[in-house]
Scaffold this active site. Sequence first.
Site, PDB file in Angstrom:
ATOM      1  N   ARG A   1      83.948 -12.347  84.063  1.00 55.24           N
ATOM      2  CA  ARG A   1      84.503 -13.159  82.974  1.00 55.24           C
ATOM      3  C   ARG A   1      84.426 -14.606  83.434  1.00 55.24           C
ATOM      4  O   ARG A   1      85.184 -15.019  84.318  1.00 55.24           O
ATOM      5  CB  ARG A   1      85.940 -12.737  82.668  1.00 55.24           C
ATOM      6  CG  ARG A   1      86.667 -13.731  81.793  1.00 55.24           C
ATOM      7  CD  ARG A   1      87.953 -13.204  81.229  1.00 55.24           C
ATOM      8  NE  ARG A   1      87.692 -12.306  80.118  1.00 55.24           N
ATOM      9  CZ  ARG A   1      88.613 -11.929  79.226  1.00 55.24           C
ATOM     10  NH1 ARG A   1      89.851 -12.346  79.335  1.00 55.24           N
ATOM     11  NH2 ARG A   1      88.293 -11.116  78.238  1.00 55.24           N
TER      12      ARG A   1
ATOM     13  N   HIS B   1      81.143 -12.008  73.828  1.00 52.43           N
ATOM     14  CA  HIS B   1      82.117 -11.034  74.349  1.00 52.43           C
ATOM     15  C   HIS B   1      81.656  -9.640  73.880  1.00 52.43           C
ATOM     16  O   HIS B   1      82.284  -9.014  73.033  1.00 52.43           O
ATOM     17  CB  HIS B   1      83.515 -11.379  73.811  1.00 52.43           C
ATOM     18  CG  HIS B   1      84.644 -10.718  74.538  1.00 52.43           C
ATOM     19  ND1 HIS B   1      84.462  -9.898  75.640  1.00 52.43           N
ATOM     20  CD2 HIS B   1      85.989 -10.728  74.311  1.00 52.43           C
ATOM     21  CE1 HIS B   1      85.641  -9.465  76.059  1.00 52.43           C
ATOM     22  NE2 HIS B   1      86.567  -9.945  75.268  1.00 52.43           N
TER      23      HIS B   1
ATOM     24  N   GLN C   1      83.941  -6.367  73.798  1.00 55.19           N
ATOM     25  CA  GLN C   1      84.937  -6.365  72.726  1.00 55.19           C
ATOM     26  C   GLN C   1      84.293  -5.875  71.430  1.00 55.19           C
ATOM     27  O   GLN C   1      84.866  -5.056  70.703  1.00 55.19           O
ATOM     28  CB  GLN C   1      85.510  -7.771  72.536  1.00 55.19           C
ATOM     29  CG  GLN C   1      86.541  -7.853  71.432  1.00 55.19           C
ATOM     30  CD  GLN C   1      87.827  -7.097  71.747  1.00 55.19           C
ATOM     31  OE1 GLN C   1      88.401  -7.277  72.821  1.00 55.19           O
ATOM     32  NE2 GLN C   1      88.273  -6.239  70.843  1.00 55.19           N
TER      33      GLN C   1
ATOM     34  N   ASP D   1      90.424 -14.440  65.399  1.00 52.28           N
ATOM     35  CA  ASP D   1      90.645 -14.627  66.843  1.00 52.28           C
ATOM     36  C   ASP D   1      91.499 -15.889  66.979  1.00 52.28           C
ATOM     37  O   ASP D   1      91.666 -16.643  66.003  1.00 52.28           O
ATOM     38  CB  ASP D   1      89.268 -14.809  67.523  1.00 52.28           C
ATOM     39  CG  ASP D   1      89.351 -15.002  69.030  1.00 52.28           C
ATOM     40  OD1 ASP D   1      90.413 -14.718  69.628  1.00 52.28           O
ATOM     41  OD2 ASP D   1      88.337 -15.452  69.621  1.00 52.28           O
TER      42      ASP D   1
ATOM     43  N   CYS E   1      90.716  -9.415  68.305  1.00 52.62           N
ATOM     44  CA  CYS E   1      90.405  -8.965  69.670  1.00 52.62           C
ATOM     45  C   CYS E   1      91.641  -9.005  70.561  1.00 52.62           C
ATOM     46  O   CYS E   1      91.684  -8.330  71.580  1.00 52.62           O
ATOM     47  CB  CYS E   1      89.291  -9.818  70.253  1.00 52.62           C
ATOM     48  SG  CYS E   1      89.661 -11.579  70.263  1.00 52.62           S
TER      49      CYS E   1
ATOM     50  N   ARG F   1      88.516  -0.500  74.014  1.00 53.59           N
ATOM     51  CA  ARG F   1      87.862  -1.199  75.130  1.00 53.59           C
ATOM     52  C   ARG F   1      87.617  -0.207  76.263  1.00 53.59           C
ATOM     53  O   ARG F   1      86.545  -0.194  76.874  1.00 53.59           O
ATOM     54  CB  ARG F   1      88.741  -2.361  75.624  1.00 53.59           C
ATOM     55  CG  ARG F   1      88.874  -3.533  74.664  1.00 53.59           C
ATOM     56  CD  ARG F   1      87.573  -4.284  74.497  1.00 53.59           C
ATOM     57  NE  ARG F   1      87.075  -4.809  75.758  1.00 53.59           N
ATOM     58  CZ  ARG F   1      87.477  -5.962  76.317  1.00 53.59           C
ATOM     59  NH1 ARG F   1      88.344  -6.724  75.693  1.00 53.59           N
ATOM     60  NH2 ARG F   1      86.967  -6.378  77.472  1.00 53.59           N
TER      61      ARG F   1
END
Length: 300
Positions: A102, A129, A132, A218, A258, A286
């Site tokens: 990340r 991402h 996700q 988001d 998310c 996830r």
Amino acid sequence: MNFKGKHFLTLLDYTKEELEYLLDLAIRMKKGEEEKELNRKSLAMLFQKSSTRTRISFEVGMTQLGGHALFLDIKNTQLGRGETIGDTAQTISRYADGIMARLYKHEDIKELAKHAKVPVINALTDKYHPCQTMADMQTVLEKKNKLEGLKVAYFGDCGFNMFNSTAIGFSKLGAEVVAVCPEKEEYKPKKENLPEVKYEIEHDPLKGAEDADVIYTDVWISMGQDEEKAKRLSELQNYQVNEEIMKKAKNDALFMHCLPAHREEEITAGIIDGPNSVVFDEAENRLHAQKAIMAELMGD
Ligand code: CP
Ligand code: NVA
């Protein structure tokens, strides 16, 4: 289908059929219809930013597959003191069977992947991402049995990681993606991050939500954007997902996020806690989506 040794940096690198295969595998593994293992394998997890879901789901996922995950806060590694990304990638490849990272800059994860001898999985950069979105597509498939033909309206900042991966993944699998965002350039999708990706742009929030099957949003202030907080809160305020917006969508529309969410900023408490919300199913998925990805990329 053979994924062994492949990196997972962006959904742009995977075909529709490959994504469908991974989603189907994740759904079957979740139901216990198929078992995979990564016995005695290790995943090195490099974090430059905070995380709740990503760290836990990868770590638990490796344990459930019979392997082990190492949490590495970049600040406390030599990478944080100037060792190069290339040397770090080569070193980790001598110990671990996969690297999850990340990072702030997508260019950095590309550099990591270039030098790594084991698969590198993107756990969020400024551009994408993908893990996700795999969990999100799995969630929609479980709830609606299809993605083809669904209208996915993405609200808010459509110039950053989460919009990009949502647009790439959902459109590749046949959904109609609409970016519902302010007219300012920074909130609009950037073509260079979305080569050959189909999406529409709508600046009117009520029109954007009309007849949607999925309403997605988001946070307005992503990690690394804290200095822009006041500006973003003001410029994105008309794009909050609230009761008025959800009323325009189909009755059975899914509300997706998310997470982490900032209640009463991008989303009202009534909607995120309401009957259309599937945010914790996304969070759970996830784990399942990533187990399928890791098993295919890192398995024997
Ligand atoms: N959605 C997501 O990636 O959450 P974390 O930042 O908690 O990992
Ligand atoms: N866009 C958000 C996603 C967090 C999972 C961020 O980058 O902070």
